[in-house]
Scaffold this motif. Structure first.
Motif, PDB file in Angstrom:
ATOM      1  N   VAL A   1     -17.302  42.019  45.358  1.00  0.00           N
ATOM      2  CA  VAL A   1     -18.402  42.527  46.172  1.00  0.00           C
ATOM      3  C   VAL A   1     -18.316  41.896  47.557  1.00  0.00           C
ATOM      4  CG1 VAL A   1     -20.901  42.780  46.363  1.00  0.00           C
ATOM      5  CG2 VAL A   1     -19.815  42.742  44.096  1.00  0.00           C
ATOM      6  N   ALA A   2     -18.385  42.727  48.581  1.00  0.00           N
ATOM      7  CA  ALA A   2     -18.230  42.248  49.952  1.00  0.00           C
ATOM      8  C   ALA A   2     -19.319  41.247  50.333  1.00  0.00           C
ATOM      9  CB  ALA A   2     -18.256  43.429  50.917  1.00  0.00           C
ATOM     10  N   ASP A   3     -18.973  40.343  51.234  1.00  0.00           N
ATOM     11  CA  ASP A   3     -19.906  39.307  51.670  1.00  0.00           C
ATOM     12  C   ASP A   3     -21.216  39.893  52.180  1.00  0.00           C
ATOM     13  OD1 ASP A   3     -18.049  37.348  51.093  1.00  0.00           O
ATOM     14  OD2 ASP A   3     -17.366  37.108  53.172  1.00  0.00           O
ATOM     15  N   ASP A   4     -21.126  40.934  52.997  1.00  0.00           N
ATOM     16  CA  ASP A   4     -22.346  41.472  53.589  1.00  0.00           C
ATOM     17  C   ASP A   4     -23.286  42.035  52.529  1.00  0.00           C
ATOM     18  OD1 ASP A   4     -20.552  43.567  53.110  1.00  0.00           O
ATOM     19  OD2 ASP A   4     -21.397  44.813  54.703  1.00  0.00           O
ATOM     20  N   VAL A   5     -22.726  42.591  51.469  1.00  0.00           N
ATOM     21  CA  VAL A   5     -23.559  43.117  50.382  1.00  0.00           C
ATOM     22  C   VAL A   5     -24.255  41.963  49.660  1.00  0.00           C
ATOM     23  CG1 VAL A   5     -23.562  44.388  48.203  1.00  0.00           C
ATOM     24  CG2 VAL A   5     -22.113  45.154  50.105  1.00  0.00           C
ATOM     25  N   LEU A   6     -23.515  40.925  49.367  1.00  0.00           N
ATOM     26  CA  LEU A   6     -24.098  39.768  48.687  1.00  0.00           C
ATOM     27  C   LEU A   6     -25.207  39.143  49.535  1.00  0.00           C
ATOM     28  CD1 LEU A   6     -20.827  38.116  47.342  1.00  0.00           C
ATOM     29  CD2 LEU A   6     -22.521  39.388  46.014  1.00  0.00           C
ATOM     30  N   LEU A   7     -24.978  39.044  50.821  1.00  0.00           N
ATOM     31  CA  LEU A   7     -25.990  38.452  51.701  1.00  0.00           C
ATOM     32  C   LEU A   7     -27.236  39.323  51.751  1.00  0.00           C
ATOM     33  CD1 LEU A   7     -23.664  37.237  54.596  1.00  0.00           C
ATOM     34  CD2 LEU A   7     -24.818  35.825  52.876  1.00  0.00           C
ATOM     35  N   ARG A   8     -27.051  40.632  51.803  1.00  0.00           N
ATOM     36  CA  ARG A   8     -28.216  41.524  51.812  1.00  0.00           C
ATOM     37  C   ARG A   8     -29.002  41.448  50.511  1.00  0.00           C
ATOM     38  NH1 ARG A   8     -24.765  45.362  54.224  1.00  0.00           N
ATOM     39  NH2 ARG A   8     -24.638  46.530  52.271  1.00  0.00           N
TER      40      ARG A   8
END
Length: 339
Positions: A254-261
């Motif tokens: 899972v991409a970093d930006d998705v995890l952060l969101r």
């Protein structure tokens, strides 16, 4: 070699004591007897490093070829203790941390990087509160502990190692054990992308051997201790977990930006994941130049899993923060599927 190890029952401290005993050295541990079990074969001195009468017993049991301090956290305490032991020990080795650097975790680091400012006589409440993704009181106080040892022993008699992420058997924070348990459980496992992100953990046994070898070879000074850069990836880590546990888990990157969101906490909910470029950019070339060795990551994973099957794990308060809950992981997977 006659060693006095301050601590010596948990994780790296225990690995140091076991490795020294294997070499046939005379090892004495000095601790309160409250954290872990004593290592068979080591002489045990019970005492509190804050009590002058207890420290006097450690002095009287000398002289020592080296003191290894595994539990230095408050500079003023370290300053007092190291000055006292300077009269009966040729060397003093301090286990510090890369958190002493002002740029941790944002910037690539070397021994030349700027270190946080902390006097050698600072108390435990010195400095500002922790900064999110920046300097911590822990790192600042460790920097003060380094100065305390250098003030007592000088640069020619002091060895300071600054480990990055140390993994292996008896890891009590629980980072690698969490990944092993999660992968072993099977199913769809959220992993922090990209899979080719390089990581550089160092095995606890390699860290212990480096420390002891540096004392033998008289390599005093300050050394970062970390795995090689650009050798291992996060995918390598999780592949090793799958092989070691014979798991059929599906790794879902899972991409970093998705995890952060999705509000995933870095470093804790997904252990060893952090987006800052300095986390896995610790220059340990100086240590490798004088003998540091880093075994294959798969060996660390296998040994940790074997220990988990046969021993009661010693966890600390930080362990409660480690790992995604099933609910949070399911929410992330659902959002990935929707995309």
């Amino acid at each position: 070699m006659r060693l006095l190890v301050l601590g010596g029952t948990l994780f790296l401290g225990r690995a140091v004591v076991e490795a020294a005993l294997w070499r046939g050295w005379s090892v004495t541990t000095f601790n309160r007897g409250k954290s872990g079990e004593d290592v068979p074969g080591a002489r045990v001195l019970r005492g509190n490093r804050l009590e002058p009468s207890d420290v006097r017993h450690a002095v009287e049991a000398g002289p020592w070829d080296a003191v290894i301090d595994m539990a230095a956290y408050v500079p003023k305490q370290v300053h007092t203790l190291s000055r006292t032991l300077a009269t009966v020990s040729r060397r003093y080795a301090l286990v510090s941390t890369v958190s002493v650097y002002e740029g941790w975790p944002a910037e690539p680091l070397s021994e030349a990087s700027v270190v946080l400012d902390c006097p050698p006589d600072a108390e435990e409440d010195f400095g500002p509160p922790d900064v999110e993704d920046g300097p911590t009181r822990y790192g600042r106080l460790k920097a003060g502990c380094e100065r305390a040892v250098l003030d007592s022993f000088g640069h020619d008699r002091a060895l300071i190692i600054r480990p990055g992420v140390v993994l292996g058997p008896r890891e009590y924070v629980g980072r690698l054990p969490w990944w092993l348990r999660r992968v072993a459980a099977g199913g769809r496992v959220v992993a922090p992308g990209p899979p080719g992100r390089t990581i550089q953990p160092i095995d606890v046994r390699d860290t212990a051997e480096f420390l002891l070898n540096a004392l033998v070879d008289d390599h005093m000074g300050i050394f970062n201790v970390a795995g090689p850069t650009n050798r291992d990836t996060f995918a390598d880590l999780l592949d090793a977990c799958k092989r070691t546990t014979a798991s059929g888990a599906e790794i879902v990157w899972v991409a970093d930006d998705v995890l952060l969101r999705r509000g995933v906490r870095q470093w804790s909910e997904l252990p060893l994941w952090r987006t800052h470029r300095g986390v896995w950019s610790v220059d340990a070339a100086a240590a490798f130049a004088v003998g540091l060795r880093s075994r294959p990551l798969a060996e660390t994973v296998t040994a940790t899993w074997a220990w988990m099957q046969t021993a009661q794990q010693m966890l600390n308060e930080r362990s409660a923060e480690i790992g995604l809950t099933q609910q949070h992981e399911a929410e992330i997977l659902a959002s990935v599927d929707q995309r």
